[in-house]
Structures are given as C-alpha cells and as structure tokens.
Design a protein around this motif. Sequence first.
Motif, PDB file in Angstrom:
ATOM      1  N   SER A  21      18.698  83.205  23.267  1.00  0.00           N
ATOM      2  CA  SER A  21      19.257  83.322  25.296  1.00  0.00           C
ATOM      3  C   SER A  21      19.540  84.436  24.968  1.00  0.00           C
ATOM      4  N   THR A  74      18.940  84.807  33.382  1.00  0.00           N
ATOM      5  CA  THR A  74      19.096  84.496  31.935  1.00  0.00           C
ATOM      6  C   THR A  74      17.547  84.624  31.500  1.00  0.00           C
ATOM      7  N   TYR A  76      15.341  82.707  27.191  1.00  0.00           N
ATOM      8  CA  TYR A  76      15.287  81.653  26.908  1.00  0.00           C
ATOM      9  C   TYR A  76      14.457  82.269  25.551  1.00  0.00           C
TER      10      TYR A  76
END
Length: 113
Positions: A21, A74, A76
Amino acid sequence: QVQLVESGGGLVQAGGSLRLSCAASTSIFVLGWYRQAPGKQRELVASITTFTSKTYADSVKGRFTISRDNAKNTEYLQMNSLKPDDTAVYFCYARDFRRTEYWGQGTQVTVSS
C-alpha cells in the motif's frame, strides 16, 4: 511536496501473496510502483492514473494487480504467485500533471524458493 508512505512487503515463499500500500499526502495524477533488485536497474512494475488507466510490466502481468482509492489518495499492489525473481526493493512512485516525480522510501519484498 507530495509525501508517500508505503506499507506491506516482507518475506514470503514462492507461490505466495503480498499486498503493498502507498498513501499519498494529496491527490495526484499517476501512482505506481517501481522495483530494484541488487545489481539491477530500477524498473516499472505497474502504474495507475486517477482515471484508472493501468500499465503493467510484462513480467508481472496476470500475477500483480494495481488499484487505487482516490478518496484516500492510496494505491495498492496485490502480488500473487510470487517468484524469487520478484525479490527487490519496491518503491512507491507518483507523478503530477506537471510531470514532477515523487518517491517513497522503499519496502523490501523477499520471495524464498
């Protein structure tokens, strides 16, 4: 200045999975991951834009999946079917519309055979 905070990484056996992440301090156009193995050049692993256009290195296609949550700034990287050749330091990468680049501190991924 955009700050990037990475998490995830570690040691896993071949065939296993890991999830990386990276949280950016602000919204930014391109997020991605590069990796660098000992004695090798840094290479692009995958990238994704705010419009969810994705790019993958041929070596990870079908095994890795990049995604992002724009509300959380964010990204991933889900890594499946890991191989020893995937062992490297993985760096979070970001690029804004002016093509300014930002880098995370790197996180080690080690895949044992």
